[in-house]
Structures are given as C-alpha cells and as structure tokens.
Design a protein around this motif. Structure first.
Motif, mmCIF file in Angstrom:
data_model
loop_
_atom_site.group_PDB
_atom_site.id
_atom_site.type_symbol
_atom_site.label_atom_id
_atom_site.label_comp_id
_atom_site.label_asym_id
_atom_site.label_seq_id
_atom_site.Cartn_x
_atom_site.Cartn_y
_atom_site.Cartn_z
ATOM 1 N N LEU A 1 37.887 37.831 47.968
ATOM 2 C CA LEU A 1 38.594 38.559 48.396
ATOM 3 C C LEU A 1 38.978 40.187 47.464
ATOM 4 N N PRO A 2 38.808 41.236 48.812
ATOM 5 C CA PRO A 2 38.677 41.212 49.920
ATOM 6 C C PRO A 2 36.916 41.299 50.239
ATOM 7 N N THR A 3 35.342 41.220 49.146
ATOM 8 C CA THR A 3 34.612 40.951 49.818
ATOM 9 C C THR A 3 34.695 39.252 48.937
ATOM 10 N N HIS A 4 33.204 38.620 49.843
ATOM 11 C CA HIS A 4 33.167 37.385 50.041
ATOM 12 C C HIS A 4 32.221 37.188 48.301
ATOM 13 N N GLN A 5 32.595 35.452 47.940
ATOM 14 C CA GLN A 5 32.373 35.489 47.141
ATOM 15 C C GLN A 5 32.291 33.496 47.116
ATOM 16 N N PRO A 6 30.853 33.706 47.210
ATOM 17 C CA PRO A 6 30.987 32.279 47.529
ATOM 18 C C PRO A 6 31.021 31.115 45.834
ATOM 19 N N ASP A 7 30.881 31.425 45.057
ATOM 20 C CA ASP A 7 30.552 31.540 43.130
ATOM 21 C C ASP A 7 32.978 31.539 42.916
ATOM 22 N N HIS A 8 33.396 31.884 44.458
ATOM 23 C CA HIS A 8 34.782 32.028 43.809
ATOM 24 C C HIS A 8 35.478 30.801 43.046
ATOM 25 N N ALA A 9 35.232 30.443 43.298
ATOM 26 C CA ALA A 9 35.760 29.072 42.146
ATOM 27 C C ALA A 9 35.325 28.975 40.628
ATOM 28 N N ILE A 10 34.237 29.154 40.337
ATOM 29 C CA ILE A 10 33.709 29.513 39.546
ATOM 30 C C ILE A 10 34.295 31.006 38.775
#
Length: 407
Positions: free
Chosen positions: A284-293
């Motif tokens: 957030l605030p921009t979607h990041q598919p690899d947020h957990a990594i």
C-alpha cells in the motif's frame, strides 16, 4: 562603506526590506538631484527655487538619517513625495512646461506604490493625486502667470534633457527594484513550496498527498493484500532511564535512520514510530504482488542493521520483529498534525507477533509464512496463544543460531 549606507538595520523587519531600499535609493537620488538644482538655480539667479532647494536638501538629508537610524520609512516616503509634488508645482509655475520639471510627478506615482503600506488607500491616493496634479500643471498652473524666468534656449534644452534623463534613470531603478523583489518573492515561494512538498511527503505517501492536494477531503481505502511489520527495541526502556535525553534521541535516530534507508531501498512504506517501536508495510498505497517478500527482506536487513548498530554503540539492547499479511484499512486521520495510518486484524496480529517474538528474531504469522516459504529459510516455532486470536501457528524467518531457543 556599502553597509554603512545600504546595509539594513536590525530594526527593519524582513517584510519592509524592499521598501527600505526603495526609500533609501529614492532619497539618495533626490539629494543628489536637489543639490545640483541648488547650485544651478543659484548661478542662474532663480532665487525662489534656490531657497526652496535649501529646504529640500535639508529634508532629504534628515530623511536619510531617520530612515537609517529610526526606521521611519513610510513617513519619510510620504514627506519626500510631498516635497517633490510641491517643488515641481513651484518650478512649473515659475519657469513653465518646457523644462521638464513636471515629469517628476510621474516618478512619485511609481515611487509611492513601491512602499509596503498596510492601508492601500494611502499609496493609491498619492498616486491618483499625482496624476491629477500632472493634468493641472499642464492645463492650469503653467498658464497662471506665464513664465517668471525666461532662460536662453540652450539652457532650457539642457534642463529638459537632464530632467528627462533623470526621469528615465529613476523609473528604470524603480522598475529594477520591483523586478528584483518579484524574482526574489517567486524564488522564495518556490523554495517554500518545495520545502512544504518535502515535509508533506515525509508525512504521507506521494499518491495520498496528491489526492489531498487535489481536494479530496476524506481518504480511506481497503487493501486486501498487505504485509505489516512491527519492530521494538528490547531493553530500551531501562536504557533510556540510564541515559540523558539527548543521548537517547541520538541512539534512537541511529536505528530509525537506518530503517528509513532500508524502507526506501525495499520499496516499503513507513507508517510511523511510537517511542522505540517502528511500523511499516508493503502493498500500500500502491498494490505490490510481492509485498510479503519485500517486507521479509526489509525485516532481515533491519535485524542485521540493528545488530551492527548495537555492536558499534556497545548497547545491551536487541530487537524483536513481527509480521502478518492480509487485508487492512488505511487513511488519513485528524485535521491537525494528521497522519497516514493503517488498522485492522492484520495490524493487530503483526503487533502480537512482535510482542511474543524472541530476542533478535523475526516472527511471522501463518498467513505470511504461506507467502514466504520457499523464498526464505523458515522454522516453525509451534502453536502459541495469541491475545484475541486463541492459538495460532507462528514461524521464524532464518535458521536457528547455535544455542538459540525458539520457545
């Protein structure tokens, strides 16, 4: 020498400095001009104007002194303007229109408008009166008694040329001062705007700041895929009781500055600090598919940075890190000293992961483990009782260190 005549006295406020220079330069030029007129009128036998110029020179000398020593800028500008208007009316009355003395009435209109008057009626009134006087000089004053003093054509032409040249020079000076003031104001406005932008971006994410500037009054969003990280310094409370406040601030800043650099490096959004706790999130605030990594890499580097800083400063402290992934809500809260904050069950779980984590370890919830396994070395810590959630499986990032207990 320059500062003696043109340096700004400390008593002059910053907002009056432009007006100070306008008054000082205007009075200095007027003093030179009236001194030359005093000599010229005395040699030509035009004694009424010569005597008047004695008074004029005294007025401008006194004005320069009062502007420099007492800061009487506005009152001296008005006095100087009155002197010029009376002086030129007398000159046109005694010598006629063809000598160019009437043009100084135009100078007064521009001179007085460069002042910083609180009441705009004063400069506008003086400027309007100057324009009206110019018309009266042409249609009335010069015809009242004709020319009292008739000078040879070369002298008349010399006066006209000199007065036109001085008029041009004075208007150019005032235009330059106005242009310089405008440029400085624009530069200061640009610098202040950039400073405000930097401060705003230190508080809010760029996209959120843009929405606020666009006029959006209430900002609240839901995000389904976010990873939240909490960290807390172990043993820092007792350490803060033993150190001076300035030492504590320096120590905390050493950690947080390093964490801020890591957040920028990994594309993670810093949310806030609370005491010695640090909170950030990815996704957030921009979607990041690899947020957990991203948040996992951030946590590993935070742990390494903490160990390095602790060793460098010789502190008996450590760090605990907790992470959870899932949906959150986010928005801008408050009207004064507003903040960008996040809330929801995922945030609460990340906080629980931090408070129950071992010393110098990264503990993650099962939701984060499912996203990280295969990308990070993981170890199952087991089932733990989590406040408000009952029992849950928790995991640690990294291989266990020799002699480390994960219970």
């Amino acid at each position: 020498m320059f500062n003696l005549f043109f340096g700004v006295p400390p008593s002059v406020p910053l907002r009056h400095r432009r007006m100070y220079y306008v008054a000082l330069i205007g009075f200095f030029l007027a003093l030179l001009l009236h001194s030359s007129w005093l000599v010229a009128f005395s040699l030509l036998g035009i004694y009424p104007l010569a005597y008047f110029n004695i008074l004029s020179v005294a007025i401008f000398v006194l004005g320069l002194y009062l502007i420099r020593s007492r800061g009487l800028i506005l009152s001296m500008m008005l006095l100087g303007s009155f002197e010029v208007l009376v002086h030129q009316t007398l000159a046109v009355y005694l010598m006629g229109w063809d000598y160019g003395f009437q043009f100084y009435v135009i100078v007064i209109a521009s001179f007085i408008c460069l002042g910083h008057f609180r009441n705009l009626a004063i400069p506008l009134g003086v400027a309007a009166f100057s324009g009206l006087l110019f018309i009266l000089l042409y249609f009335v004053v010069q015809h009242l008694a004709g020319e009292h003093y008739v000078l040879a054509e070369p002298i008349r032409a010399a006066f006209f040329a000199m007065n036109c040249s001085v008029l041009f020079f004075q208007l150019t000076i005032f235009a330059f001062l106005f242009s310089a003031a405008a440029r400085n104001a624009e530069l200061e406005l640009k610098n202040e705007h950039e400073k405000s932008e930097r401060l705003l971006l230190n508080i809010l994410p760029r996209s959120v700041a843009e929405r606020l500037k666009a006029g959006e009054e209430q900002i609240a969003d839901n995000y389904n895929e976010v990873s939240v990280l909490f960290s807390d310094m172990v043993g820092f409370t007792s350490l803060s009781l033993e150190r001076k406040p300035e030492e504590v601030v320096q120590i905390m800043n050493s950690y947080f500055a390093a964490f801020d650099e890591l957040a920028v490096q990994h594309g993670v959004e810093k949310i806030k600090t609370i005491g010695d706790a640090y909170m950030c999130a990815a996704g957030l605030p921009t979607h990041q598919p690899d947020h957990a990594i991203l948040i996992g890499r951030m946590a590993v580097d935070m742990l390494a940075a903490s160990k390095r800083i602790t060793a460098e400063l010789g502190l008996p402290t450590g760090i605990r890190i907790g992470i959870c992934s899932g949906p959150v809500s986010a928005g801008v809260l408050g009207n004064m000293k507003f903040v960008y904050d996040i809330w929801g069950d995922t945030v609460n779980m990340a906080s629980r992961m931090e408070t129950s984590a071992p010393h110098n370890a990264i503990q993650v919830a099962e939701s984060t483990y499912n996203l990280l396994k295969g990308d990070f070395p993981m170890q199952r810590r087991g089932r733990m009782k989590v406040k408000g959630r009952g029992e849950a499986d928790v995991y640690l990032i990294g291989e266990p260190e020799p002699g480390q207990s994960i219970r």
